[in-house]
Each structure stands twice: as C-alpha cells, then as structure tokens.
Design a protein around this motif. Structure first.
Motif, PDB file in Angstrom:
ATOM      1  N   UNK A   1       0.838  -1.170   0.000  1.00  0.00           N
ATOM      2  CA  UNK A   1       0.000   0.000   0.000  1.00  0.00           C
ATOM      3  C   UNK A   1       0.884   1.233   0.000  1.00  0.00           C
ATOM      4  N   UNK A   2       0.459   2.217  -0.786  1.00  0.00           N
ATOM      5  CA  UNK A   2       1.196   3.480  -0.843  1.00  0.00           C
ATOM      6  C   UNK A   2       0.379   4.580  -0.187  1.00  0.00           C
ATOM      7  N   UNK A   3       1.084   5.426   0.571  1.00  0.00           N
ATOM      8  CA  UNK A   3       0.448   6.551   1.249  1.00  0.00           C
ATOM      9  C   UNK A   3       1.202   7.827   0.914  1.00  0.00           C
ATOM     10  N   UNK A   4       0.443   8.867   0.660  1.00  0.00           N
ATOM     11  CA  UNK A   4       1.000  10.197   0.419  1.00  0.00           C
ATOM     12  C   UNK A   4       1.089  10.899   1.766  1.00  0.00           C
ATOM     13  N   UNK A   5       2.243  11.504   2.051  1.00  0.00           N
ATOM     14  CA  UNK A   5       2.441  12.204   3.315  1.00  0.00           C
ATOM     15  C   UNK A   5       2.743  13.672   3.022  1.00  0.00           C
ATOM     16  N   UNK A   6       1.866  14.543   3.548  1.00  0.00           N
ATOM     17  CA  UNK A   6       1.948  15.985   3.302  1.00  0.00           C
ATOM     18  C   UNK A   6       1.942  16.727   4.629  1.00  0.00           C
ATOM     19  N   UNK A   7       2.573  17.882   4.655  1.00  0.00           N
ATOM     20  CA  UNK A   7       2.548  18.727   5.846  1.00  0.00           C
ATOM     21  C   UNK A   7       2.809  20.167   5.439  1.00  0.00           C
ATOM     22  N   UNK A   8       2.359  21.082   6.281  1.00  0.00           N
ATOM     23  CA  UNK A   8       2.734  22.493   6.199  1.00  0.00           C
ATOM     24  C   UNK A   8       2.467  23.126   4.834  1.00  0.00           C
ATOM     25  N   UNK A   9       1.191  23.179   4.471  1.00  0.00           N
ATOM     26  CA  UNK A   9       0.834  23.808   3.189  1.00  0.00           C
ATOM     27  C   UNK A   9       0.781  25.328   3.290  1.00  0.00           C
ATOM     28  N   UNK A  10       0.459  25.862   4.439  1.00  0.00           N
ATOM     29  CA  UNK A  10       0.503  27.313   4.702  1.00  0.00           C
ATOM     30  C   UNK A  10      -0.092  28.141   3.564  1.00  0.00           C
ATOM     31  N   UNK A 135       6.955  22.598  -1.849  1.00  0.00           N
ATOM     32  CA  UNK A 135       6.949  21.544  -2.856  1.00  0.00           C
ATOM     33  C   UNK A 135       7.305  20.166  -2.347  1.00  0.00           C
ATOM     34  N   UNK A 136       7.780  20.040  -1.110  1.00  0.00           N
ATOM     35  CA  UNK A 136       8.260  18.754  -0.594  1.00  0.00           C
ATOM     36  C   UNK A 136       7.129  17.888  -0.044  1.00  0.00           C
ATOM     37  N   UNK A 137       7.219  16.594  -0.329  1.00  0.00           N
ATOM     38  CA  UNK A 137       6.285  15.615   0.213  1.00  0.00           C
ATOM     39  C   UNK A 137       6.952  14.248   0.192  1.00  0.00           C
ATOM     40  N   UNK A 138       6.260  13.256   0.735  1.00  0.00           N
ATOM     41  CA  UNK A 138       6.814  11.901   0.764  1.00  0.00           C
ATOM     42  C   UNK A 138       5.769  10.898   0.321  1.00  0.00           C
TER      43      UNK A 138
END
Length: 156
Positions: A1-10, A135-138
């Motif tokens: 399973x793949x998960x998108x990890x995002x933070x701090x969109x501000x 622009x950064x994510x995992x």
C-alpha cells in the motif's frame, strides 16, 4: 500500500492538488497540519481517498486531534504535527510516543525539513515529508514487515 504524506501547506492548496494528482496510486493520505483549511478545500475532489489529518500549531481554530493512528499492511502509524512533542529540539519524545502505542512509524511535520531516521532500539521510523508549501512531500510504501519512504518535490 502506498500513502501520500503531506505537511505544512501554509495557504498553498494548489501544491496539495499537484501532489495528489501526481501520486494517484496513493489511496491513503496523511496531512500533518499547518494548512487544515487548504486540505478542506482540496478533499472534496478526492472522495476515493482516505485522509488522515492532525492539527498543526498554526491551525488556530482546528477541531482535529494532535495525534492520529492508522493500522495499514501490518504497520502501525502515529501521525502528528510535531510541535507538541518538541521535534525542533529532538525526536526522542516522538519516538517514545510511537513506542508507547506500539507504532513502528511516526510521521511529523513542523520543521519543514524532509527527514527519515530509524531508531533501532525502539524499532521506529520517524519521517518528516518536508513542507508542501515549498513543494516537498513523501510517498510511504507499507508492506508486511517493511517500510519504505521516497521524498519528492512537485517542482522537480
């Protein structure tokens, strides 16, 4: 399973959309705070995905929790923004929190710096996707007994 990890969109809901469009195979999305309103603008277009979100230190009127927990593919994930466990100083409190709930993955944001470290004594991966406003994510791949993380940037 793949998960998108995002933070701090501000305020950069558009960057969240770009990451979601690029990572269509990610059925699970973790949002680690500081942009709850951005996430709320984007989520209705992606009803087929499961979103797990937590409150950040700049989500002033949020009703989200500081921590969220998800079991996926034999892995237990604890997600937080990180400000309540002092991630700017050290990851020790975050890793101890993960160990206390028997999580082997601890996701955090707040610092805006992409990072992955493994604490062998507790068996915990501590992962920060960086800031999606920059622009950064995992992308996290969870399989029975295995965790893999790939850091990406929407501008690369």
């Amino acid at each position: 399973m793949k998960a998108l990890v995002l933070s701090d969109s501000h305020g950069r809901a558009d960057n969240i959309t770009v990451a979601l469009e690029r990572e269509k195979e990610c059925s699970l999305v973790f949002f680690l705070g500081d942009g709850e309103e951005d996430l709320e603008r984007v989520m209705p277009r992606y009803k087929e995905r499961k979103f797990v979100a937590v409150r950040g230190n700049n989500d002033f009127f949020s009703t989200l929790d500081d921590f969220a927990y998800k079991y996926a593919e034999g892995n237990t994930v604890v997600a937080c923004h990180g400000h309540t466990v002092g991630v700017r100083r050290s990851l020790i409190e975050l890793i101890e929190k993960a160990e206390s709930v028997r999580a082997n993955v601890a996701l955090y944001g707040h610092t805006h710096i992409s990072n992955c470290c493994y604490d062998a004594s507790f068996g915990v991966y501590a992962i920060n996707p960086g800031a999606i406003c920059s622009g950064s994510y995992a992308v996290l791949t969870l399989e029975k007994g295995a965790v893999d993380v790939e850091f990406k940037n929407i501008f690369a």
